[in-house]
Design a protein around this motif. Structure first.
Motif, PDB file in Angstrom:
ATOM      1  N   UNK A 146      64.396  50.974  22.510  1.00  0.00           N
ATOM      2  CA  UNK A 146      64.015  49.609  22.150  1.00  0.00           C
ATOM      3  C   UNK A 146      64.826  48.551  22.890  1.00  0.00           C
ATOM      4  N   UNK A 147      65.819  48.990  23.644  1.00  0.00           N
ATOM      5  CA  UNK A 147      66.640  48.063  24.435  1.00  0.00           C
ATOM      6  C   UNK A 147      66.244  48.083  25.915  1.00  0.00           C
ATOM      7  N   UNK A 148      65.047  48.642  26.181  1.00  0.00           N
ATOM      8  CA  UNK A 148      64.559  48.807  27.553  1.00  0.00           C
ATOM      9  C   UNK A 148      63.152  48.227  27.667  1.00  0.00           C
ATOM     10  N   UNK A 149      62.914  47.467  28.744  1.00  0.00           N
ATOM     11  CA  UNK A 149      61.566  47.021  29.099  1.00  0.00           C
ATOM     12  C   UNK A 149      61.268  47.507  30.506  1.00  0.00           C
ATOM     13  N   UNK A 150      60.208  48.290  30.651  1.00  0.00           N
ATOM     14  CA  UNK A 150      59.802  48.793  31.966  1.00  0.00           C
ATOM     15  C   UNK A 150      59.060  47.676  32.700  1.00  0.00           C
ATOM     16  N   UNK A 151      59.387  47.505  33.979  1.00  0.00           N
ATOM     17  CA  UNK A 151      58.825  46.412  34.765  1.00  0.00           C
ATOM     18  C   UNK A 151      58.190  46.951  36.052  1.00  0.00           C
ATOM     19  N   UNK A 152      57.432  46.092  36.701  1.00  0.00           N
ATOM     20  CA  UNK A 152      56.845  46.447  37.990  1.00  0.00           C
ATOM     21  C   UNK A 152      57.900  46.213  39.065  1.00  0.00           C
ATOM     22  N   UNK A 153      58.756  47.192  39.226  1.00  0.00           N
ATOM     23  CA  UNK A 153      59.868  47.097  40.166  1.00  0.00           C
ATOM     24  C   UNK A 153      61.048  46.334  39.588  1.00  0.00           C
ATOM     25  N   UNK A 154      62.203  46.508  40.234  1.00  0.00           N
ATOM     26  CA  UNK A 154      63.368  45.723  39.859  1.00  0.00           C
ATOM     27  C   UNK A 154      63.136  44.247  40.096  1.00  0.00           C
ATOM     28  N   UNK A 155      62.233  43.917  41.022  1.00  0.00           N
ATOM     29  CA  UNK A 155      61.920  42.511  41.315  1.00  0.00           C
ATOM     30  C   UNK A 155      61.381  41.800  40.080  1.00  0.00           C
ATOM     31  N   UNK A 156      60.452  42.428  39.383  1.00  0.00           N
ATOM     32  CA  UNK A 156      59.903  41.814  38.174  1.00  0.00           C
ATOM     33  C   UNK A 156      60.965  41.732  37.084  1.00  0.00           C
ATOM     34  N   UNK A 157      61.825  42.734  37.022  1.00  0.00           N
ATOM     35  CA  UNK A 157      62.918  42.691  36.038  1.00  0.00           C
ATOM     36  C   UNK A 157      63.810  41.477  36.279  1.00  0.00           C
ATOM     37  N   UNK A 158      64.130  41.199  37.546  1.00  0.00           N
ATOM     38  CA  UNK A 158      64.951  40.029  37.873  1.00  0.00           C
ATOM     39  C   UNK A 158      64.229  38.737  37.527  1.00  0.00           C
ATOM     40  N   UNK A 159      62.940  38.685  37.824  1.00  0.00           N
ATOM     41  CA  UNK A 159      62.150  37.496  37.507  1.00  0.00           C
ATOM     42  C   UNK A 159      62.093  37.257  36.003  1.00  0.00           C
ATOM     43  N   UNK A 197      61.692  56.313  45.821  1.00  0.00           N
ATOM     44  CA  UNK A 197      60.338  56.047  45.319  1.00  0.00           C
ATOM     45  C   UNK A 197      60.031  54.555  45.394  1.00  0.00           C
ATOM     46  N   UNK A 198      60.321  53.941  46.541  1.00  0.00           N
ATOM     47  CA  UNK A 198      60.159  52.489  46.660  1.00  0.00           C
ATOM     48  C   UNK A 198      58.725  52.041  46.376  1.00  0.00           C
ATOM     49  N   UNK A 199      57.757  52.875  46.735  1.00  0.00           N
ATOM     50  CA  UNK A 199      56.364  52.507  46.541  1.00  0.00           C
ATOM     51  C   UNK A 199      55.874  52.627  45.109  1.00  0.00           C
ATOM     52  N   UNK A 200      56.657  53.228  44.247  1.00  0.00           N
ATOM     53  CA  UNK A 200      56.241  53.363  42.842  1.00  0.00           C
ATOM     54  C   UNK A 200      56.255  52.018  42.128  1.00  0.00           C
ATOM     55  N   UNK A 201      57.167  51.134  42.532  1.00  0.00           N
ATOM     56  CA  UNK A 201      57.318  49.810  41.920  1.00  0.00           C
ATOM     57  C   UNK A 201      57.545  49.905  40.411  1.00  0.00           C
ATOM     58  N   UNK A 202      58.553  50.670  40.047  1.00  0.00           N
ATOM     59  CA  UNK A 202      58.955  50.768  38.646  1.00  0.00           C
ATOM     60  C   UNK A 202      60.435  50.408  38.532  1.00  0.00           C
ATOM     61  N   UNK A 203      60.706  49.438  37.684  1.00  0.00           N
ATOM     62  CA  UNK A 203      62.076  49.066  37.358  1.00  0.00           C
ATOM     63  C   UNK A 203      62.203  48.905  35.863  1.00  0.00           C
ATOM     64  N   UNK A 204      63.370  48.438  35.425  1.00  0.00           N
ATOM     65  CA  UNK A 204      63.510  48.156  33.999  1.00  0.00           C
ATOM     66  C   UNK A 204      64.648  47.191  33.731  1.00  0.00           C
ATOM     67  N   UNK A 205      64.474  46.467  32.642  1.00  0.00           N
ATOM     68  CA  UNK A 205      65.513  45.617  32.077  1.00  0.00           C
ATOM     69  C   UNK A 205      66.185  46.387  30.956  1.00  0.00           C
ATOM     70  N   UNK A 206      67.501  46.280  30.865  1.00  0.00           N
ATOM     71  CA  UNK A 206      68.238  46.928  29.781  1.00  0.00           C
ATOM     72  C   UNK A 206      69.225  45.926  29.199  1.00  0.00           C
ATOM     73  N   UNK A 207      69.169  45.732  27.884  1.00  0.00           N
ATOM     74  CA  UNK A 207      70.132  44.845  27.216  1.00  0.00           C
ATOM     75  C   UNK A 207      70.178  45.176  25.732  1.00  0.00           C
TER      76      UNK A 207
END
Length: 396
Positions: A90-103, A240-250
């Motif tokens: 519950x402390x994780x949000x999966x994003x479309x790459x680390x780029x979206x996580x930063x945004x 796996x750069x083309x997968x475009x999966x990142x995440x936010x953790x807090x």
């Protein structure tokens, strides 16, 4: 005619990608271009990740949950726990790459014209994300002669104002390869707690640390639970750069709940890429041991060969797979373009990333380039030889 936005006009070009048309032009002339400009590893993606997509039996490619599938987030949490970082799904949000996580992070913690302090040079797209979010980047300079170590903490404190929302670091660093020590992380933790700010750490290169040094995650710092935000990604860790999966953790519940609203606006992260990324989490530790050994060998060869070039200055990376080199020239942008347009050796040339685009302060980094040592050792050695010969012929 209608005009585009001021935001669009001020959006910076990527120093990594802006020279692509010149590289394509060189290739059309039959010249082989050795790419040192982009962090696309040549390491093979774990087979289980590829097989998970190939062998799935999905009949309807549905939306996933906004925050990512529960199974995937649970496995991410297990990965962190395995690394002595207590996190739950519950402390994780999966994003479309680390780029979206930063945004998402910038939009969640800052309003228009708020400020985020970042040691420079930094990952060039931080400038782009900040511009898109209406956030002002306040740089604090780290220096090549100090190997790009964390600047004195007093330099950060001098920059803190009522508009400051966070300090953002990349650890290990892109483009520098610098690895922040535990003591440096603790100094930053003390500062953000003192001034009640966020500490955002881009930790996508966590697995790649060298010379028996270990990575210190901000999520391990006691008392920082409400301040710490981590950006992570599968791109570099599993090639796996083309997968475009990142995440936010807090562990900050208000932050996660607010970031989730931004995530809901884009609906969900990609389903197939989550399937591949979940399978990648089963990659054995031996994979990383072999990859690290290879990167250390590449780094050592690169530094050795670069040091043979007269007038060059190099910072020695301690993590990630990037190196900043200062060349005996005045304008690395011009030199990088000249390499692609006007120079070749045995029908080969080199593409590098001019480092000025990794700074926010005008005029800094003009003589520097970033090299990504993501190619095999033979290609790296040949590339540095081409670079050396190019410098002898360059009249810029």
């Amino acid at each position: 005619m209608p005009s585009v936005s001021n935001k669009g006009l001020t959006m910076p070009q990527s120093p990594i990608r802006k020279l692509v048309p010149f590289a394509e032009g060189a290739k059309k002339k039959g010249i082989k271009v050795i790419h040192l400009n982009i962090g696309q590893p040549d390491i093979k993606t774990p087979q289980q990740a590829l097989d998970a997509v190939k062998n799935n039996n999905i009949n309807v490619l549905e939306y996933s949950r906004t925050e990512g599938s529960e199974e995937f987030r649970s496995k991410i949490a297990q990965y962190y726990i395995k690394n002595d970082i207590p996190v739950n799904a519950n402390e994780i949000i999966v994003t479309t790459g680390g780029s979206e996580a930063l945004s998402f992070a910038m939009n969640t913690i800052a309003d228009t014209d708020d400020e985020i302090i970042i040691p420079e040079p930094f990952y060039a797209n931080y400038n782009g994300f900040a511009t898109a979010c209406g956030v002002t980047v306040v740089p604090v300079v780290s220096k090549l002669e100090d190997n790009f170590a964390l600047p004195p903490i007093e330099e950060f404190e001098k920059l803190i104002t009522s508009k400051t929302k966070a300090i953002l670091i990349c650890n290990p660093g892109n483009p520098t390869g610098y690895l922040y020590s535990k003591e440096e992380i603790q100094k930053l933790a003390t500062l953000v707690k003192k001034h009640n700010k966020f500490l955002v750490a881009d930790e996508v290169y966590r697995e790649f640390t060298y010379d028996n040094k270990t990575h210190t995650s901000i999520l391990k710092e006691k008392g920082l639970e409400e301040h710490a935000i981590v950006i992570d990604s599968v791109s570099k860790r599993y090639s796996m750069c083309g997968a475009r999966i990142g995440y936010l953790v807090s562990k900050n519940k208000d932050f996660i709940a607010t970031a989730l609203k931004f995530a809901q606006a884009r609906l969900s992260p990609p389903t197939y890429a989550q399937i591949a990324s979940e399978a990648a989490l089963d990659t054995p530790d031996s994979y990383f041991a072999e990859v690290k050994e290879e990167y250390v060998a590449r780094r050592n060869l690169l530094i050795t060969e670069l040091e043979k070039i007269e007038g060059i200055k190099i910072a020695k990376p301690q993590g990630a797979f990037y190196c900043i080199a200062e060349l005996p020239i005045e304008d690395a942008d011009h030199f990088a373009q000249w390499l692609l347009e006007d120079f070749s050796l045995n029908n080969e040339t080199v593409m590098v990333a001019p480092a000025a685009g990794f700074y926010a302060t005008e005029g800094l980094g003009k003589k520097q380039i970033r090299i990504a040592y993501v190619l095999d050792k033979e290609s790296l050695k040949r590339a540095v030889h081409i670079l050396s010969e190019a410098l002898k012929n360059y009249k810029g």
